[in-house]
Scaffold this motif. Structure first.
Motif, PDB file in Angstrom:
ATOM      1  N   THR A  35      -4.191   5.509   1.886  1.00  0.00           N
ATOM      2  CA  THR A  35      -3.304   4.583   2.584  1.00  0.00           C
ATOM      3  C   THR A  35      -3.646   4.529   4.067  1.00  0.00           C
ATOM      4  OG1 THR A  35      -1.556   5.110   0.995  1.00  0.00           O
ATOM      5  CG2 THR A  35      -0.894   3.994   3.016  1.00  0.00           C
TER       6      THR A  35
ATOM      7  N   TYR B 112       3.469  -1.002   4.147  1.00  0.00           N
ATOM      8  CA  TYR B 112       2.900   0.332   3.965  1.00  0.00           C
ATOM      9  C   TYR B 112       4.006   1.333   3.684  1.00  0.00           C
ATOM     10  CZ  TYR B 112      -1.466  -1.563   5.692  1.00  0.00           C
ATOM     11  OH  TYR B 112      -2.607  -2.314   5.830  1.00  0.00           O
TER      12      TYR B 112
ATOM     13  N   ASP C 222      -6.856  -2.720   7.843  1.00  0.00           N
ATOM     14  CA  ASP C 222      -6.021  -3.873   8.135  1.00  0.00           C
ATOM     15  C   ASP C 222      -5.889  -4.082   9.644  1.00  0.00           C
ATOM     16  OD1 ASP C 222      -4.344  -6.024   7.690  1.00  0.00           O
ATOM     17  OD2 ASP C 222      -2.561  -4.803   7.354  1.00  0.00           O
TER      18      ASP C 222
ATOM     19  N   GLU D 219     -10.930  -3.309  -2.055  1.00  0.00           N
ATOM     20  CA  GLU D 219     -10.048  -3.020  -0.921  1.00  0.00           C
ATOM     21  C   GLU D 219     -10.103  -4.121   0.116  1.00  0.00           C
ATOM     22  OE1 GLU D 219     -11.249   0.873   0.413  1.00  0.00           O
ATOM     23  OE2 GLU D 219      -9.622   1.831  -0.703  1.00  0.00           O
TER      24      GLU D 219
ATOM     25  N   GLU E 214      -6.596   2.345   4.596  1.00  0.00           N
ATOM     26  CA  GLU E 214      -6.253   0.932   4.462  1.00  0.00           C
ATOM     27  C   GLU E 214      -5.497   0.422   5.684  1.00  0.00           C
ATOM     28  OE1 GLU E 214      -6.114   1.336  -0.396  1.00  0.00           O
ATOM     29  OE2 GLU E 214      -4.334   1.669   0.823  1.00  0.00           O
TER      30      GLU E 214
ATOM     31  N   MET F 247       0.851  -1.182   0.000  1.00  0.00           N
ATOM     32  CA  MET F 247       0.000   0.000   0.000  1.00  0.00           C
ATOM     33  C   MET F 247       0.892   1.240   0.000  1.00  0.00           C
ATOM     34  SD  MET F 247      -3.082  -1.333   0.241  1.00  0.00           S
ATOM     35  CE  MET F 247      -4.014  -2.702   0.926  1.00  0.00           C
TER      36      MET F 247
ATOM     37  N   LEU G 223      -6.880  -6.829   1.242  1.00  0.00           N
ATOM     38  CA  LEU G 223      -6.458  -7.056   2.624  1.00  0.00           C
ATOM     39  C   LEU G 223      -6.685  -8.506   3.042  1.00  0.00           C
ATOM     40  CD1 LEU G 223      -7.922  -3.799   4.225  1.00  0.00           C
ATOM     41  CD2 LEU G 223      -5.513  -4.291   3.807  1.00  0.00           C
TER      42      LEU G 223
END
Length: 379
Positions: free
Chosen positions: A304, A297, A311, A284, A307, A164, A288
């Protein structure tokens, strides 16, 4: 807890391909037959059990046969012939398929054609269009199941690691370079690199995996070539990518999971498999869900950040049975500029995933941490 990618998760009991006729199956209740041409084979339909739970989607049958099956309760769906995409797919996309029609002078690619069709009714599609988009995205789910081959333990045979980061990150930046080198090392260590499929960090991830095994001298040439068009808004962006593919026609496999929701951004050309969705939210969540071996990351912005917490939520509540590594590639970004890493370490206190958080600036350290922290099964 069941996962959408475990073998027993699919609500369709049997999706029938050409081998169906050889299997001896006679009970077609609670069964969906998908994209089969049955006009050229002899089937004694009176020997088969069907009812209103039997569904034919995109199948070709003689009209009189379809009428008889309808009388017995079977249901049929046929996609319009004028759609720019196939709702029913047996496989994921490839770069060559999406780029058909593209030229340096003008982009008339299939990818762009589908995006323009989607963009026209994106905010409020008709019920017909929404139906075909959902069936298309389900077909992409099925393609991912076959590609990744999840076992009964919930782990894929391919050790997927996601990336990501910022979609606008330039090819001439240190963040891009470090992401590329990290993905390259992960691919060389046997991991299957997965990205969101767009430009920026996503491209760096797929390209890094593609270049696994290449020398430092070859990488120097790659970075010099990329500098000629640093961002996707620059003229010659895709042409620079094509030059790399021309010089290195073979590369290590990787996966991209993009979406036409952001279709104005070009899909990067370095992924072997492309699982492109209409629904961004499904896309998305899927990315994940499959990155069971961890996510890296790189620096990014709002997307981001979203996300990261998606996560973290999956790890916090162990949504898919496993806790997975979350590695932050950028100490200054995540501990000074945003302080996201300190926030997450505080959030994870007392949870299993507290030991699965790591902050670094070193690509080799990313691989070492992921090696030492395989997916942790939590009951």
């Amino acid at each position: 807890m069941p996962s959408k990618f475990k073998q027993d998760a699919c609500p369709i009991l049997r999706t029938i391909d050409e081998e169906w006729l050889l299997s001896g199956t006679k009970d077609l209740k609670n069964t969906t037959l998908v994209d089969i041409d049955l006009r050229a084979v002899t089937v004694k339909w009176d020997k088969y059990e069907v009812d209103d739970s039997t569904l034919f989607i995109g199948c070709e049958l003689p009209l009189e046969t379809e009428i008889e099956l309808r009388r017995r309760g079977a249901n049929f769906l046929h996609a319009p012939a004028n759609l720019p995409y196939r709702p029913l797919r047996r496989n994921l996309y490839t770069c060559l398929e999406l780029m058909v029609g593209y030229s340096v002078e003008e982009d008339n690619s299939k990818d762009l054609e589908i995006y323009r069709h989607f963009e026209f009714g994106k905010q409020c599609p008709s019920i017909n269009e929404a139906l075909w988009q959902r069936i298309h995205d389900f077909s992409i789910d099925e393609g991912l199941r076959r590609l990744l081959s999840f076992g009964k333990d919930g782990l894929p045979k391919r050790k997927a690691v996601g990336f990501m980061g910022g979609h606008g990150t330039g090819r001439d930046t240190e963040d891009y370079r470090m992401s590329l080198l990290t993905a390259k090392k992960l691919a060389e260590a046997g991991y299957f690199v997965v990205s969101g499929g767009g430009p920026g960090i996503m491209e760096a991830a797929n390209l890094g995996a593609y270049l696994a095994g290449r020398t430092d001298e070859e990488l120097t040439w790659v970075f010099e070539t990329l500098k000629t068009a640093p961002t996707y808004r620059d003229k010659g962006f895709q042409d620079a990518a094509m030059k790399i593919l021309k010089r290195f026609p073979e590369g290590t496999e990787s996966l991209a999971i993009p979406t036409w929701f952001y279709g104005h951004e070009p899909s990067n050309l370095f992924a072997t498999y492309i699982a492109k969705y209409f629904s961004n939210s499904i896309r998305e969540d899927t990315l994940l869900a499959i990155a069971v071996y961890g996510i890296v990351y790189a620096p990014g912005s709002a997307g981001t950040t979203q996300e990261i917490f998606m996560d973290a939520t999956q790890n916090h509540y162990v949504t898919f049975d496993y806790v997975s590594p979350m590695v932050f590639l950028g100490k200054h970004r995540y501990s000074v500029e945003t302080q996201l890493y300190p926030v997450l370490t505080q959030l994870a206190e007392g949870k299993e995933y507290a030991d699965y958080l790591h902050l670094t600036d070193d690509p080799a350290e990313v691989v070492t941490f992921i090696d030492k922290h395989p997916p942790l099964l939590v009951r």
